[in-house]
Structures are given as C-alpha cells and as structure tokens.
Write an enzyme that holds these catalytic residues in place. Sequence first.
Site, PDB file in Angstrom:
ATOM      1  N   HIS A  67     -36.982  12.157 -32.577  1.00  0.00           N
ATOM      2  CA  HIS A  67     -36.338  13.533 -32.292  1.00  0.00           C
ATOM      3  C   HIS A  67     -35.150  13.555 -33.090  1.00  0.00           C
ATOM      4  O   HIS A  67     -34.131  13.044 -32.709  1.00  0.00           O
ATOM      5  CB  HIS A  67     -36.391  13.662 -30.637  1.00  0.00           C
ATOM      6  CG  HIS A  67     -37.267  13.406 -30.016  1.00  0.00           C
ATOM      7  ND1 HIS A  67     -37.433  12.828 -28.731  1.00  0.00           N
ATOM      8  CD2 HIS A  67     -38.549  14.089 -30.173  1.00  0.00           C
ATOM      9  CE1 HIS A  67     -38.676  13.042 -28.168  1.00  0.00           C
ATOM     10  NE2 HIS A  67     -39.330  13.604 -28.929  1.00  0.00           N
ATOM     11  N   GLU A  70     -31.260  13.439 -31.766  1.00  0.00           N
ATOM     12  CA  GLU A  70     -30.711  12.269 -30.963  1.00  0.00           C
ATOM     13  C   GLU A  70     -29.925  11.399 -31.736  1.00  0.00           C
ATOM     14  O   GLU A  70     -30.380  10.298 -32.159  1.00  0.00           O
ATOM     15  CB  GLU A  70     -32.016  11.757 -30.154  1.00  0.00           C
ATOM     16  CG  GLU A  70     -32.710  12.628 -29.175  1.00  0.00           C
ATOM     17  CD  GLU A  70     -33.875  12.193 -28.379  1.00  0.00           C
ATOM     18  OE1 GLU A  70     -34.358  10.982 -28.954  1.00  0.00           O
ATOM     19  OE2 GLU A  70     -34.634  13.032 -27.899  1.00  0.00           O
ATOM     20  N   HIS A 164     -33.868   6.298 -28.261  1.00  0.00           N
ATOM     21  CA  HIS A 164     -33.651   7.679 -28.159  1.00  0.00           C
ATOM     22  C   HIS A 164     -32.472   8.125 -27.270  1.00  0.00           C
ATOM     23  O   HIS A 164     -31.786   7.206 -26.611  1.00  0.00           O
ATOM     24  CB  HIS A 164     -34.969   8.201 -27.304  1.00  0.00           C
ATOM     25  CG  HIS A 164     -36.271   8.260 -28.069  1.00  0.00           C
ATOM     26  ND1 HIS A 164     -36.557   9.692 -28.351  1.00  0.00           N
ATOM     27  CD2 HIS A 164     -37.047   7.476 -28.352  1.00  0.00           C
ATOM     28  CE1 HIS A 164     -38.141   9.234 -28.924  1.00  0.00           C
ATOM     29  NE2 HIS A 164     -38.291   8.052 -29.084  1.00  0.00           N
ATOM     30  N   GLU A 228     -34.034   4.890 -23.919  1.00  0.00           N
ATOM     31  CA  GLU A 228     -33.220   6.010 -23.491  1.00  0.00           C
ATOM     32  C   GLU A 228     -31.707   5.669 -23.560  1.00  0.00           C
ATOM     33  O   GLU A 228     -31.207   4.737 -22.323  1.00  0.00           O
ATOM     34  CB  GLU A 228     -33.383   6.948 -22.687  1.00  0.00           C
ATOM     35  CG  GLU A 228     -34.975   7.297 -22.681  1.00  0.00           C
ATOM     36  CD  GLU A 228     -35.134   8.641 -23.527  1.00  0.00           C
ATOM     37  OE1 GLU A 228     -33.931   9.061 -24.249  1.00  0.00           O
ATOM     38  OE2 GLU A 228     -36.228   8.738 -23.919  1.00  0.00           O
TER      39      GLU A 228
END
Length: 348
Positions: A67, A70, A164, A228
């Site tokens: 993504h 990010e 991420h 994450e």
Amino acid sequence: MQHELMDNHDFLAFTLAHPHGIAQRFSFELGQHTQVEVWDTGVIAFLPKEKYTAQAPKQVILSCAVHGNETAPIEICNRLITELLTEKVQAKHRTLFLIGNPPAIHNQTRFIEENMNRLFSGAHSKGEGLTHAERIRAKALEDYVAEFYLGAPSNEQRIHYDLHTAIRPSKHEKFAIYPYRPGRAYSGEQIMFLAACGVDTILFHHEPTTTFSYYSSEQFNADAFTVELGKVMPFGQNDMSRFEQTQTMLTKLVSGEALGLSAFSAEKVNLYKVCRSINKRFEDFAFNFADQAENFSAFTKGEVLATEGGEQVLVEQPQEAIVFPNAKVPVGQRTVLCLVPAPNENIR
C-alpha cells in the site's frame, strides 16, 4: 544504473525515479562479501558470498509499500538498505527487499486502481485478468519471491515480513496477522521475535486469503506475517523513534547477530484468532459504530455491528473485537475481521 544508486545509496529514491520499471537487471559486489542484485524497480537482493556458519541459514524477505501511503515501513526498509549499501551493516543471510507499489507511493495513495493485498495467490489473473499495472506487479512480486526462495536449499528457514501501517488507530499499536497454515504449528520463536520488535499482538487467521504473506506461507512454507506497525502517516510525519525496536531487530536478523529472544510465553503477548470475516453483500452496508473506532474495539453478544440490505449484523460471541473495518470496499470484499481471544493455539 549502478552509479545512480550508489551515488547516494538511496534505494527508495532510485525506485521512485523509475516507478514503472528498469530496462534490465544489474548487479555488483560490496567488498568481497556480498553480491547485490537489482531485479526490478523496488526489488533488491543482498546475497552473501559465503555461507554463514554461526547460525542456521535463513532466507529473509522484507516487503513494504504494497500500500503506497504506508510510509513508516518504507522508511524502515530504506534505512536498512542504505546501511547495507554503505557497508555499515553486512548481510549474513540472503535478504530480499521488495518495495511493492512505487506508483502509489508517488500518488501518496493506498493504491492506484485496486488493493494489491487482495491480488496474490493468483488473484491477479482471475476475473478480468492482468488488466492493469497493480495486477501485473502483484504477479511479478510473486515471481520474485519464488525466484528468491528457490535459489537456496528448501530446508533452510524462509521468513517473510510484509510491513504495513493501518488506516486507523489501534488499542494495540503494533500487531501482526499470522496467515492460516493448516497442519503446521505456529512458531513461538517467531512470535517472540515480533514481540522483540515491539509487535506484542498476534492474530491467527482462520482461512486462506489473497494477501502477500499468505502467498509466501502457503506456497513456500515461509514463516510469513502481515505486520502492522502503527497508523498511516505521510512521509516526514512518522515519529521514527516508535520503530526503533523494529529497526534494531530486523537489522540483527539480517546481519546474523544473536537475537536474544525470550522463550515463548503467552503472558508476554496478546493472542487473538479470527472468528469470522464479514463481507459486503449490499451497497448500503454501514457500520453501527463510530468512524473513528479503534482497531481492537470490543463489542458484546447481541450488539449491532452493521446493517445492510435491511438486515442487522450482530455480535455472535460473548465478546468480539474488530480490526480493519472499512465499509467503503466493493461488494464481495471484506468489511471487517472479528476476533476472539486465542489462548490454546498450536504454538511450538
């Protein structure tokens, strides 16, 4: 192109200068110890010239920017790449870095046309097929993972951390998704490595997915995770001190330093398992909680989570926590994952 890269040792800048590809691969040596190979834009491998004998050999993949907005994981990876290129750090294990979606980085958006982390395990070629750049790139990234892992003995440990940051804040700032792996125990050592990175919360997924980490886990038996590391922020606005543990441990991993991990202890981490994934069936899907609700917000049995098509979506378990709520996805895609505590998973 080697001179362009080595003039400033900034692989991110090199990647963004060539967002759609490079004319051909190139390689060069660092000292007498490492072969560096640039396979494509955003794809760089560090291959030690001699096998490291102080530890069991590992094959390490670190990916970011699947993504494009990010940014913290991009900065973490780029810093480590720069330290390798300047020989401040020496790779003792074969290491591949993947900057997933350079055009989306330029665009400062999550993606251009389609969420790339829904396009792996062959999803890129289903339906409409390889019709745009993100589908083509997802297939290429799969091919690079395969080339990297198949370039070394299959009995060596394979690791893939897909880094991420999340769209919204979280009650647990850093967490990782452990892909579904039927018939294989979960690795307590890997969980404690992530804890040493500051990632103190693990979600065990319950079914196959089309994420990048699931692809590496399912196809190559890699110890793979979607990691994450906090909330999405623009370049220049990340407090990089919040990622020092992650930076330190990834550097130790690649450079063959002793990791000094604690023995696995469920008391040191938060363990959840996915009890269900709620997919969008109608365009009018709407959550019943505030837009700013944090990841891991908890709801009790009978509460209304969402409404769609004139029906209510209710909490089914005594308590369910939610992660990745997104009502704006296309019909058919996941709107939220629901979680319950996971005290009894098969962890070794």
